[in-house]
Design a protein around this motif. Structure first.
Motif, PDB file in Angstrom:
ATOM      1  N   VAL A  84     -80.479 -57.554  -7.226  1.00  0.00           N
ATOM      2  CA  VAL A  84     -79.749 -58.659  -6.707  1.00  0.00           C
ATOM      3  C   VAL A  84     -78.778 -57.941  -5.625  1.00  0.00           C
ATOM      4  N   LEU A  85     -79.119 -57.869  -4.547  1.00  0.00           N
ATOM      5  CA  LEU A  85     -78.342 -57.195  -3.339  1.00  0.00           C
ATOM      6  C   LEU A  85     -77.189 -58.063  -2.994  1.00  0.00           C
ATOM      7  N   CYS A  86     -76.083 -57.903  -3.210  1.00  0.00           N
ATOM      8  CA  CYS A  86     -74.730 -58.400  -2.795  1.00  0.00           C
ATOM      9  C   CYS A  86     -73.750 -57.714  -1.988  1.00  0.00           C
ATOM     10  N   GLY A  87     -73.272 -57.930  -0.748  1.00  0.00           N
ATOM     11  CA  GLY A  87     -72.345 -57.532  -0.076  1.00  0.00           C
ATOM     12  C   GLY A  87     -71.850 -57.969   1.129  1.00  0.00           C
ATOM     13  N   GLY A  88     -70.694 -57.395   1.579  1.00  0.00           N
ATOM     14  CA  GLY A  88     -70.198 -57.888   2.835  1.00  0.00           C
ATOM     15  C   GLY A  88     -70.371 -57.007   3.886  1.00  0.00           C
ATOM     16  N   THR A  89     -70.991 -56.022   3.807  1.00  0.00           N
ATOM     17  CA  THR A  89     -71.230 -55.209   5.031  1.00  0.00           C
ATOM     18  C   THR A  89     -72.625 -55.371   5.639  1.00  0.00           C
ATOM     19  N   GLY A  90     -72.770 -55.980   6.538  1.00  0.00           N
ATOM     20  CA  GLY A  90     -74.079 -56.345   7.256  1.00  0.00           C
ATOM     21  C   GLY A  90     -75.075 -55.271   7.415  1.00  0.00           C
ATOM     22  N   LEU A  91     -74.525 -54.310   7.848  1.00  0.00           N
ATOM     23  CA  LEU A  91     -75.177 -52.926   8.215  1.00  0.00           C
ATOM     24  C   LEU A  91     -75.887 -52.401   7.099  1.00  0.00           C
ATOM     25  N   TYR A  92     -74.923 -52.440   5.976  1.00  0.00           N
ATOM     26  CA  TYR A  92     -75.482 -51.802   4.475  1.00  0.00           C
ATOM     27  C   TYR A  92     -76.613 -52.745   4.103  1.00  0.00           C
ATOM     28  N   VAL A  93     -76.383 -54.046   4.014  1.00  0.00           N
ATOM     29  CA  VAL A  93     -77.425 -54.962   3.664  1.00  0.00           C
ATOM     30  C   VAL A  93     -78.827 -54.719   4.420  1.00  0.00           C
ATOM     31  N   ARG A  94     -78.827 -54.595   5.832  1.00  0.00           N
ATOM     32  CA  ARG A  94     -79.811 -54.403   6.494  1.00  0.00           C
ATOM     33  C   ARG A  94     -80.605 -52.829   6.230  1.00  0.00           C
ATOM     34  N   ALA A  95     -79.568 -51.922   6.267  1.00  0.00           N
ATOM     35  CA  ALA A  95     -80.121 -50.518   5.799  1.00  0.00           C
ATOM     36  C   ALA A  95     -80.778 -50.651   4.541  1.00  0.00           C
ATOM     37  N   ALA A  96     -80.450 -51.546   3.535  1.00  0.00           N
ATOM     38  CA  ALA A  96     -80.991 -51.244   2.291  1.00  0.00           C
ATOM     39  C   ALA A  96     -82.672 -52.057   2.428  1.00  0.00           C
ATOM     40  N   VAL A  97     -82.705 -53.371   3.114  1.00  0.00           N
ATOM     41  CA  VAL A  97     -84.050 -54.003   3.144  1.00  0.00           C
ATOM     42  C   VAL A  97     -84.784 -54.005   4.478  1.00  0.00           C
ATOM     43  N   ASP A  98     -84.252 -53.530   5.633  1.00  0.00           N
ATOM     44  CA  ASP A  98     -84.981 -53.542   7.049  1.00  0.00           C
ATOM     45  C   ASP A  98     -85.594 -52.140   7.088  1.00  0.00           C
ATOM     46  N   ASP A  99     -86.664 -52.064   7.853  1.00  0.00           N
ATOM     47  CA  ASP A  99     -87.092 -50.696   8.115  1.00  0.00           C
ATOM     48  C   ASP A  99     -86.466 -50.088   9.295  1.00  0.00           C
ATOM     49  N   TYR A 100     -85.191 -49.906   9.037  1.00  0.00           N
ATOM     50  CA  TYR A 100     -84.421 -49.105   9.906  1.00  0.00           C
ATOM     51  C   TYR A 100     -84.275 -47.632   9.521  1.00  0.00           C
ATOM     52  N   ARG A 101     -84.633 -46.780  10.689  1.00  0.00           N
ATOM     53  CA  ARG A 101     -84.366 -45.527  10.488  1.00  0.00           C
ATOM     54  C   ARG A 101     -83.275 -45.011  11.264  1.00  0.00           C
ATOM     55  N   PHE A 102     -82.530 -44.092  10.395  1.00  0.00           N
ATOM     56  CA  PHE A 102     -81.124 -43.685  10.781  1.00  0.00           C
ATOM     57  C   PHE A 102     -81.574 -42.237  11.518  1.00  0.00           C
ATOM     58  N   PRO A 103     -80.788 -41.810  12.551  1.00  0.00           N
ATOM     59  CA  PRO A 103     -80.823 -40.902  13.249  1.00  0.00           C
ATOM     60  C   PRO A 103     -80.406 -39.479  11.990  1.00  0.00           C
ATOM     61  N   LYS A 104     -80.536 -38.424  12.319  1.00  0.00           N
ATOM     62  CA  LYS A 104     -80.094 -37.472  11.294  1.00  0.00           C
ATOM     63  C   LYS A 104     -78.713 -37.448  11.268  1.00  0.00           C
ATOM     64  N   GLY A 105     -77.898 -36.476  11.755  1.00  0.00           N
ATOM     65  CA  GLY A 105     -76.517 -36.554  11.726  1.00  0.00           C
ATOM     66  C   GLY A 105     -75.789 -36.253  10.460  1.00  0.00           C
ATOM     67  N   GLU A 106     -75.950 -35.459   9.659  1.00  0.00           N
ATOM     68  CA  GLU A 106     -75.394 -35.163   8.448  1.00  0.00           C
ATOM     69  C   GLU A 106     -73.893 -35.226   8.706  1.00  0.00           C
ATOM     70  N   GLN A 107     -73.244 -35.830   7.816  1.00  0.00           N
ATOM     71  CA  GLN A 107     -71.957 -36.082   7.767  1.00  0.00           C
ATOM     72  C   GLN A 107     -70.985 -34.829   7.430  1.00  0.00           C
ATOM     73  N   GLN A 108     -71.719 -33.793   6.904  1.00  0.00           N
ATOM     74  CA  GLN A 108     -71.095 -32.425   6.525  1.00  0.00           C
ATOM     75  C   GLN A 108     -71.778 -31.400   6.800  1.00  0.00           C
ATOM     76  N   ASP A 109     -71.407 -30.207   7.222  1.00  0.00           N
ATOM     77  CA  ASP A 109     -71.854 -29.126   7.750  1.00  0.00           C
ATOM     78  C   ASP A 109     -72.968 -29.447   8.955  1.00  0.00           C
ATOM     79  N   ASN A 110     -72.517 -30.124   9.972  1.00  0.00           N
ATOM     80  CA  ASN A 110     -73.099 -30.609  11.165  1.00  0.00           C
ATOM     81  C   ASN A 110     -72.561 -29.614  12.357  1.00  0.00           C
ATOM     82  N   PRO A 111     -73.113 -28.715  13.005  1.00  0.00           N
ATOM     83  CA  PRO A 111     -72.724 -27.993  13.945  1.00  0.00           C
ATOM     84  C   PRO A 111     -72.425 -28.532  15.234  1.00  0.00           C
ATOM     85  N   VAL A 112     -73.242 -29.489  15.438  1.00  0.00           N
ATOM     86  CA  VAL A 112     -73.159 -30.485  16.731  1.00  0.00           C
ATOM     87  C   VAL A 112     -71.795 -31.145  16.459  1.00  0.00           C
ATOM     88  N   ARG A 113     -71.546 -31.757  15.484  1.00  0.00           N
ATOM     89  CA  ARG A 113     -70.250 -32.570  15.306  1.00  0.00           C
ATOM     90  C   ARG A 113     -69.052 -31.660  15.245  1.00  0.00           C
TER      91      ARG A 113
END
Length: 187
Positions: A84-113
């Motif tokens: 039972v998915l419950c939440g208040g962050t729309g992007l998190y809900v959509r990320a969990a259930v929709d066919d949305y592919r996020f670009p890479k972009g690691e949050q740590q150890d990212n030389p570009v960042r």
């Protein structure tokens, strides 16, 4: 917050022999209990997931939540129960259930960042934004110069062969404007 989503999710989970998966971008942080509507442990009538995953200050994103949620759904299903998915962050809900592919972009150890963040720190946000405007004017037009996080993200996307403006347009096609806020973190 305080609309009754968690109580409803627990009631549905009890009725379906299920488990709750929170899709709230603030409830993932340990210790952030006040103001997030996080159900306290002693109030949980069914197992809960997606709560207290990382410490405050640790990076977390919709892409990481997508991986977590989908693995959690599979584990719950493996136990013969219902998610039972419950939440208040729309992007998190959509990320969990929709066919949305996020670009890479690691949050740590990212030389570009690291490279572009260093430019912002050394030369200022305006210099960084000006560089983006030279390389990707459509993205620069929709990102305020002071929003260093999104300017840096735009450079990461360029490195991957797409642009912030293109990603935003794709997300707009997935999400209806009436249910989505463009102030979403992580994009």
């Amino acid at each position: 917050t305080a609309a009754g989503k968690s109580d409803l999710a627990q009631a549905v989970a009890r009725a379906l022999d299920g488990e709750v998966v929170s899709a709230d971008s603030m409830q993932v942080y340990r210790g952030m209990d006040i103001g997030t509507g996080k159900v306290r442990e002693h109030e949980r009538t069914v197992p809960h997931h997606g709560i207290d995953l990382v410490d405050p200050g640790q990076p977390y994103s919709a892409a990481l939540f997508q991986e977590y949620a989908r693995a959690t759904f599979a584990a719950i299903e493996g136990r013969g129960r219902i998610s039972v998915l419950c939440g208040g962050t729309g992007l998190y809900v959509r990320a969990a259930v929709d066919d949305y592919r996020f670009p890479k972009g690691e949050q740590q150890d990212n030389p570009v960042r690291e490279h572009y963040t260093e430019i912002a720190q050394r030369e200022g946000f305006q210099t960084l934004w000006d560089l983006l405007a030279q390389e990707d004017l459509p993205s620069a037009k929709i990102i305020p110069p002071r929003d260093v996080k999104r300017v840096v993200r735009a450079f990461e996307l360029l490195e991957e062969g797409t642009s912030y403006a293109e990603q935003r347009a794709k997300l707009a096609a997935i999400c209806s404007v009436s249910t989505f806020s463009w102030s979403t973190p992580g994009l």
